[in-house]
Design an enzyme around this catalytic site. Structure first.
Site, PDB file in Angstrom:
ATOM      1  N   THR A  97     -31.085  50.416  48.923  1.00  0.00           N
ATOM      2  CA  THR A  97     -30.041  49.653  49.596  1.00  0.00           C
ATOM      3  C   THR A  97     -29.626  48.474  48.721  1.00  0.00           C
ATOM      4  O   THR A  97     -30.475  47.830  48.106  1.00  0.00           O
ATOM      5  CB  THR A  97     -30.515  49.159  50.983  1.00  0.00           C
ATOM      6  OG1 THR A  97     -29.469  48.408  51.607  1.00  0.00           O
ATOM      7  CG2 THR A  97     -31.758  48.292  50.880  1.00  0.00           C
ATOM      8  N   HIS A 116     -47.919  50.071  54.504  1.00  0.00           N
ATOM      9  CA  HIS A 116     -49.254  49.739  53.986  1.00  0.00           C
ATOM     10  C   HIS A 116     -50.325  50.702  54.507  1.00  0.00           C
ATOM     11  O   HIS A 116     -51.469  50.688  54.022  1.00  0.00           O
ATOM     12  CB  HIS A 116     -49.620  48.310  54.395  1.00  0.00           C
ATOM     13  CG  HIS A 116     -50.479  47.601  53.405  1.00  0.00           C
ATOM     14  ND1 HIS A 116     -51.229  48.255  52.449  1.00  0.00           N
ATOM     15  CD2 HIS A 116     -50.733  46.276  53.216  1.00  0.00           C
ATOM     16  CE1 HIS A 116     -51.896  47.372  51.720  1.00  0.00           C
ATOM     17  NE2 HIS A 116     -51.609  46.167  52.167  1.00  0.00           N
TER      18      HIS A 116
END
Length: 424
Positions: free
Chosen positions: A342, A395
């Site tokens: 993006t 994560h």
């Protein structure tokens, strides 16, 4: 007479919203004429007449939510409005003949889900599965608490609804008819102007998925910065010949796409997704490119980016961006991405933390190129075109060290553009 039904639009889409009817009741249409536009979570669909005739009845109005396979209108054969009346007369005659006694009143028309409509008439917006479960359990949707930020009720909300509340809740206070008034000079009051706009289906879906991404993923962002001097030099020297040969401009996105693919090959976990307790490692590189369109952000996908050259990537991105802005993207253009890029820098963003495009586990944010003083060595400083880059990652399966090394790899490839030909 034939029914106009909502067509199947892909396995991930189960419902849509009637955006607008292009034909009025009683108007004549030819086979293939567009009757209405249907707005879905991802793309807008045009529904065309399967045969020539007259639009006899519009069953579902603009703004209503409809499900796949649902009848939204009826089309009668022939021309002119009289065909509808003539078609209904035999049905009425047949109904009278089949009645057990002439003096008995005609039976009422078959109910269209008469009992369930008590739930469907709720002012709340709900998914089809939520409406069905609420009807089965006799629950009014107005009583169901939604976890969705825009108030949309889903099946899980109905499941967790407690129909045996210990004590009835007090009726809610009536909302004021107008916005709060503030005293003006002399003691008079005035009403502050407000405007209420309903979210489009696409905007509501974007809101829901962004919140879901933050609630379901252990999202973390790491940052670095790229010296864009080498890329800008290559573009300056090669842009004219590149455009002359390929009929497309040499932009920054092809460099970033190539760098991302090179880094993903070194760190395959970032090109994966989580499926239950499994990690699905993808051996292909379909890179999503976030594009800002009128009705909200969409992420069309550049397929097999590892097999494409710079010109092919630039052409693919330009074509997808054009489709996005003209609202002509197909579902196939939006499905199956493995990683997303993006570019907030096109709007002037200097730094941001992009949100994951789930179920992907990584997204790279590009930002504004800005001249900043950079230490060349212990004695020299130079103004260099610098760009901050950000990697948001899940994560749960990506360790911090892996994310940092991935971003460093992207940085190194961008600062040495010739290496992209080798690493790609």
């Amino acid at each position: 007479m034939s029914e106009i039904k909502v067509p199947a639009m892909g396995e991930s889409i189960t419902e849509g919203t009637v955006s607008r009817w292009l034909v009025k009741e009683g108007e004549t249409v030819n086979q293939g004429d567009v009757l209405l536009e249907l707005e879905t979570d991802k793309v807008n669909i045009e529904i065309s007449a399967e045969e020539s005739g007259v639009l006899e009845k519009i069953v579902r109005q603009e703004g209503e939510t409809v499900e796949i396979g649902e009848t939204i209108g009826t089309l009668s054969a022939g021309t002119g409005g009289g065909s509808g009346a003539s078609a209904s007369q035999p049905a009425a005659t047949e109904q009278k003949q089949s009645a057990p006694a002439p003096e008995a009143p005609a039976p009422p028309p078959a109910p269209v889900a008469a009992a369930p409509e008590s739930s469907d008439s709720s002012s709340k917006t709900a998914s089809p599965s939520a409406r069905k479960l609420a009807r089965e359990r006799g629950i009014e949707l107005d009583q169901v608490q939604s976890k969705d930020p825009i108030g949309r009720v889903y099946q899980d909300d109905v499941k967790t609804h407690n129909t045996q509340a210990a004590a009835p809740t007090a009726p809610p206070a009536k909302a004021p008819a107008a916005a709060p008034s503030a005293p003006a000079a002399g003691g008079s009051t005035y009403t502050k102007p407000v405007e209420r706009q309903r979210m489009s289906r696409r905007r509501a879906t974007i809101a829901k998925r962004l919140v879901e991404a933050q609630q379901t993923a252990a999202m973390l962002t790491t940052f670095n910065e790229v010296d864009m001097t080498a890329i800008m030099d290559v573009r300056k020297r090669r842009k004219d010949k590149f455009k002359e040969k390929h009929e497309i401009n040499l932009g920054f996105m092809s460099f970033f796409t190539k760098a991302v693919v090179g880094a993903l090959k070194k760190f395959p976990t970032i090109n994966a997704e989580i499926d239950g307790e499994d990690v699905v490692l993808k051996k292909y590189y379909d890179i999503g490119i976030a594009v800002s369109a009128k009705e909200g952000l969409v992420v069309p996908v550049v397929r097999d980016a590892d097999r494409l050259g710079f010109a092919e990537i630039e052409k693919s991105i330009a074509d997808l961006a054009s489709k996005a802005r003209s609202n002509t993207l197909a579902l196939s253009d939006l499905q199956g991405g493995t990683f997303t890029i993006t570019n907030g820098g096109t709007f002037g963003s200097l730094l941001s933390t992009p949100i994951l495009n789930t179920p992907q586990v990584g997204i790279l944010g590009m930002h504004k190129i800005q001249l900043r003083p950079v230490a060349i060595d212990a004695e020299r400083m130079e103004n260099r075109p610098m760009m901050y880059i950000a990697l948001s990652y899940d994560h749960r399966i990506i360790d911090g060290s892996e994310a940092v090394r991935f971003l460093v790899t992207v940085k190194e490839l961008l600062e040495d553009p010739e290496s992209l030909l080798i690493e790609g």
